[in-house]
Design a protein around this motif. Structure first.
Motif, PDB file in Angstrom:
ATOM      1  N   SER A 131       0.744  -1.283   0.244  1.00 59.44           N
ATOM      2  CA  SER A 131       0.021   0.088  -0.027  1.00 59.44           C
ATOM      3  C   SER A 131       0.809   1.228  -0.066  1.00 59.44           C
ATOM      4  O   SER A 131       1.983   1.123   0.424  1.00 59.44           O
ATOM      5  N   ARG A 132       0.219   2.296  -0.532  1.00 62.50           N
ATOM      6  CA  ARG A 132       0.981   3.534  -0.560  1.00 62.50           C
ATOM      7  C   ARG A 132       1.385   4.122   0.874  1.00 62.50           C
ATOM      8  O   ARG A 132       2.367   4.568   1.300  1.00 62.50           O
ATOM      9  N   GLU A 133       0.500   3.548   1.855  1.00 61.41           N
ATOM     10  CA  GLU A 133       0.819   4.137   3.341  1.00 61.41           C
ATOM     11  C   GLU A 133       1.928   3.529   3.745  1.00 61.41           C
ATOM     12  O   GLU A 133       2.779   4.100   4.516  1.00 61.41           O
ATOM     13  N   LEU A 134       1.997   2.164   3.610  1.00 60.68           N
ATOM     14  CA  LEU A 134       3.185   1.574   4.134  1.00 60.68           C
ATOM     15  C   LEU A 134       4.329   1.922   3.560  1.00 60.68           C
ATOM     16  O   LEU A 134       5.503   2.063   4.243  1.00 60.68           O
ATOM     17  N   ALA A 135       4.339   2.276   2.196  1.00 53.23           N
ATOM     18  CA  ALA A 135       5.495   2.750   1.322  1.00 53.23           C
ATOM     19  C   ALA A 135       6.251   3.977   1.860  1.00 53.23           C
ATOM     20  O   ALA A 135       7.480   4.172   2.459  1.00 53.23           O
ATOM     21  N   LEU A 136       5.231   4.863   2.317  1.00 57.44           N
ATOM     22  CA  LEU A 136       5.656   6.196   2.836  1.00 57.44           C
ATOM     23  C   LEU A 136       6.158   5.881   4.367  1.00 57.44           C
ATOM     24  O   LEU A 136       7.381   6.561   4.724  1.00 57.44           O
ATOM     25  N   ALA A 137       5.295   5.109   4.990  1.00 52.85           N
ATOM     26  CA  ALA A 137       5.931   4.742   6.462  1.00 52.85           C
ATOM     27  C   ALA A 137       7.423   4.052   6.460  1.00 52.85           C
ATOM     28  O   ALA A 137       8.135   4.384   7.113  1.00 52.85           O
ATOM     29  N   ARG A 185      17.906  -2.909   8.140  1.00 52.51           N
ATOM     30  CA  ARG A 185      16.668  -3.718   8.150  1.00 52.51           C
ATOM     31  C   ARG A 185      15.951  -4.023   9.356  1.00 52.51           C
ATOM     32  O   ARG A 185      14.738  -4.104   9.607  1.00 52.51           O
ATOM     33  N   LYS A 186      16.804  -4.501  10.207  1.00 53.11           N
ATOM     34  CA  LYS A 186      16.164  -5.201  11.605  1.00 53.11           C
ATOM     35  C   LYS A 186      15.252  -4.031  12.232  1.00 53.11           C
ATOM     36  O   LYS A 186      14.145  -4.054  12.841  1.00 53.11           O
ATOM     37  N   MET A 187      16.181  -2.948  12.120  1.00 51.20           N
ATOM     38  CA  MET A 187      15.767  -1.526  12.897  1.00 51.20           C
ATOM     39  C   MET A 187      14.436  -1.092  12.339  1.00 51.20           C
ATOM     40  O   MET A 187      13.441  -1.046  12.908  1.00 51.20           O
ATOM     41  N   SER A 188      14.368  -1.160  10.947  1.00 54.28           N
ATOM     42  CA  SER A 188      13.322  -0.598  10.292  1.00 54.28           C
ATOM     43  C   SER A 188      12.215  -1.612  10.585  1.00 54.28           C
ATOM     44  O   SER A 188      10.731  -1.271  10.778  1.00 54.28           O
ATOM     45  N   ARG A 189      12.327  -2.825  10.512  1.00 54.09           N
ATOM     46  CA  ARG A 189      11.373  -3.922  10.890  1.00 54.09           C
ATOM     47  C   ARG A 189      10.717  -3.719  12.377  1.00 54.09           C
ATOM     48  O   ARG A 189       9.539  -3.892  12.153  1.00 54.09           O
ATOM     49  N   ALA A 190      11.611  -3.514  13.112  1.00 50.02           N
ATOM     50  CA  ALA A 190      10.977  -3.555  14.542  1.00 50.02           C
ATOM     51  C   ALA A 190      10.131  -2.194  14.647  1.00 50.02           C
ATOM     52  O   ALA A 190       9.300  -2.371  15.335  1.00 50.02           O
ATOM     53  N   LYS A 191      10.466  -1.208  14.130  1.00 47.91           N
ATOM     54  CA  LYS A 191       9.533   0.063  14.140  1.00 47.91           C
ATOM     55  C   LYS A 191       8.345  -0.138  13.432  1.00 47.91           C
ATOM     56  O   LYS A 191       7.234   0.335  13.904  1.00 47.91           O
ATOM     57  N   LEU A 192       8.369  -0.827  12.545  1.00 48.95           N
ATOM     58  CA  LEU A 192       7.292  -1.026  11.613  1.00 48.95           C
ATOM     59  C   LEU A 192       6.370  -2.041  12.441  1.00 48.95           C
ATOM     60  O   LEU A 192       4.955  -1.803  12.559  1.00 48.95           O
ATOM     61  N   ASP A 193       6.906  -2.933  12.995  1.00 47.85           N
ATOM     62  CA  ASP A 193       5.831  -3.885  13.924  1.00 47.85           C
ATOM     63  C   ASP A 193       5.288  -3.218  15.122  1.00 47.85           C
ATOM     64  O   ASP A 193       4.176  -3.264  15.020  1.00 47.85           O
ATOM     65  N   ARG A 194       6.167  -1.993  15.600  1.00 46.32           N
ATOM     66  CA  ARG A 194       5.364  -1.166  16.476  1.00 46.32           C
ATOM     67  C   ARG A 194       4.484  -0.214  16.010  1.00 46.32           C
ATOM     68  O   ARG A 194       3.468   0.049  16.817  1.00 46.32           O
ATOM     69  N   LEU A 195       4.482   0.067  14.866  1.00 44.30           N
ATOM     70  CA  LEU A 195       3.360   0.886  14.342  1.00 44.30           C
ATOM     71  C   LEU A 195       2.291   0.131  13.861  1.00 44.30           C
ATOM     72  O   LEU A 195       1.212   0.867  13.232  1.00 44.30           O
ATOM     73  N   GLY A 196       2.425  -0.849  13.829  1.00 42.10           N
ATOM     74  CA  GLY A 196       0.910  -1.916  13.302  1.00 42.10           C
ATOM     75  C   GLY A 196       1.241  -2.263  12.129  1.00 42.10           C
ATOM     76  O   GLY A 196       0.436  -2.820  11.439  1.00 42.10           O
ATOM     77  N   HIS A 197       2.409  -2.297  11.468  1.00 45.70           N
ATOM     78  CA  HIS A 197       2.510  -2.824  10.058  1.00 45.70           C
ATOM     79  C   HIS A 197       3.203  -4.359  10.017  1.00 45.70           C
ATOM     80  O   HIS A 197       3.966  -4.550   9.120  1.00 45.70           O
ATOM     81  N   GLY A 198       2.839  -5.110  10.768  1.00 45.86           N
ATOM     82  CA  GLY A 198       3.403  -6.290  10.975  1.00 45.86           C
ATOM     83  C   GLY A 198       3.274  -7.077   9.675  1.00 45.86           C
ATOM     84  O   GLY A 198       3.862  -7.888   9.013  1.00 45.86           O
ATOM     85  N   ASP A 199       1.993  -6.978   8.998  1.00 42.80           N
ATOM     86  CA  ASP A 199       1.649  -7.692   7.613  1.00 42.80           C
ATOM     87  C   ASP A 199       1.321  -6.638   6.596  1.00 42.80           C
ATOM     88  O   ASP A 199       0.781  -5.603   6.629  1.00 42.80           O
ATOM     89  N   PRO A 200       2.654  -6.973   5.845  1.00 46.05           N
ATOM     90  CA  PRO A 200       2.706  -5.716   4.682  1.00 46.05           C
ATOM     91  C   PRO A 200       1.537  -5.780   3.546  1.00 46.05           C
ATOM     92  O   PRO A 200       1.567  -4.968   2.893  1.00 46.05           O
ATOM     93  N   ARG A 201       0.748  -6.856   3.760  1.00 40.27           N
ATOM     94  CA  ARG A 201      -0.256  -6.909   2.762  1.00 40.27           C
ATOM     95  C   ARG A 201      -1.504  -5.986   2.959  1.00 40.27           C
ATOM     96  O   ARG A 201      -1.816  -5.672   3.997  1.00 40.27           O
TER      97      ARG A 201
END
Lengths: 201, 178
Positions: A131-137, A185-201
């Motif tokens: 999604s565009r939102e996930l890409a911007l995040a 990559r690990k740091m970005s993934r951890a922050k995405l998890d905290r933001l609720g983007h655990g599932d990129p679909r």
């Protein structure tokens, strides 16, 4: 998976050697062909450091002029690409430092804090899934990474450079390059998890 | 879980790749070539790069050399001689000495020639012939001529009487002011 190139040493290209020899005699068209062959990679290197296409193009232009004036100091003509990329990276870093000091002095936001220009979504099927939102995040998270992690991560992102070339650009060991990319990559993934983007679909 | 993690990694890598994507600019190489300055040869580059530095180094070295070899300040130039004095014949009092030799003699701190050790003076070998003439012995004082009884009587001392007048009081004197 990042697209950093394999680590085979670059073979000497006789055409590059011939063009460098011509450019050393003052042949501008030969130098133009040399630049043209590496212009895309050079602009991406500068963009990884600066984040803004206009700033990156200006850094590439400065670096190209510097390469033209210093072409006589290039010892191995076959190594033109790495030599040119190092000049581009240095010019981009100089520009980034000067911009940061200017912004710091006059109280505006620094170059790292400026909104990033994310290119339009790729029509490729895998990109359409995101999604565009996930890409911007993700883009904001990458921009917010420490420079030590972000620089090798973005340099390796497009696949123009091998890890050894990135290590030469950043003047750090190859192992450090790999660790920093993994850490970014690990740091970005951890922050995405905290933001609720655990599932990129 | 692993699938989600891989998908997230892929998404991060795709975005990172898009962050460094540039649009094609076919005219950029031409613009760069048009902006290239006149190329100088390697020798010319060396000259342009090193001549100012060498000039600066030479200036510093020359100044240091002159400073190390500097001499004491020469006496100021003599006052201009008036025309009359200049026209008068000048008789040299002493033998003329070149200025450089004179300055060298003035500024000399070490002897030009090694000094010969002085011979110790021996009292027995004193040269009395070239020493000062001996002082003659003083004559005896004639003390008898100074006895009061011997003095001539006619040479008595006459003292005039003192005339005392009334002195004014000190308060009546005018006070002199500065």
């Amino acid at each position: 998976m990042l697209m950093a190139a394999a680590s085979e040493p670059e073979a000497a290209n006789p055409e590059v050697v011939r063009l460098v020899a011509l450019a050393r005699t003052g042949d501008r068209s030969a130098f133009g062909r040399l630049i043209e062959d590496h212009l895309g990679a050079a602009r991406r290197v500068a963009l990884a450091a600066l984040g803004q296409p206009m700033d990156a193009d200006e850094a590439v232009q400065d670096a190209s002029i510097a390469a033209w004036t210093r072409l006589g100091t290039l010892q191995d003509p076959a190594a033109f690409r790495g030599w040119y990329m190092r000049i581009v990276w240095r010019k981009a870093i100089d520009r980034r430092r000067s911009m940061r000091s200017w912004f710091d002095r006059f109280g505006a936001s620094s170059a790292d804090d400026r909104p990033m220009e994310l290119p339009a979504a790729d029509p490729a099927p895998d990109t359409q899934l995101m999604s565009r939102e996930l890409a911007l995040a993700i883009a904001q998270l990458v921009r917010a990474l420490p420079r030590k992690l972000r620089d090798p991560f973005l340099l390796a992102a497009y696949g123009d450079h091998r890890y050894e070339e990135i290590a030469l650009l950043l003047d750090i060991p190859v192992g450090t390059v790999k660790w920093r990319i993994s850490e970014a990559r690990k740091m970005s993934r951890a922050k995405l998890d905290r933001l609720g983007h655990g599932d990129p679909r | 879980m692993n699938t989600n993690r891989d998908l997230l990694d892929d998404a991060i890598d795709q975005v990172a790749s898009r962050m460094t994507r540039v649009d094609d600019d076919a005219a950029m190489a031409a613009r760069i070539v048009a902006a290239l300055p006149e190329r100088v040869s390697w020798f010319g580059w060396m000259v342009h790069a090193w001549v100012p530095r060498l000039a600066m180094i030479a200036m510093v070295a020359t100044a240091s050399l002159l400073w190390a070899r500097r001499e004491a300040p020469i006496d100021p130039a003599p006052a201009p001689v008036p025309p009359i004095a200049a026209a008068a014949p000048v008789t040299p009092v002493t033998a003329p000495m070149p200025l450089a030799a004179e300055n060298a003699a003035l500024n000399r701190t070490t002897p030009l020639e090694p000094l010969e050790p002085l011979e110790p003076m021996e009292p027995a070998r004193a040269d009395f012939e070239r020493s000062l003439v001996a002082v003659a012995a003083l004559g005896p004082l004639d003390v008898e001529s100074l006895i009061p009884d011997v003095l001539p009587a006619e040479a008595s001392i006459a003292i005039a009487p003192l005339a005392l007048t009334d002195l004014p009081l000190s308060a009546e004197f005018p006070v002199e002011r500065d």
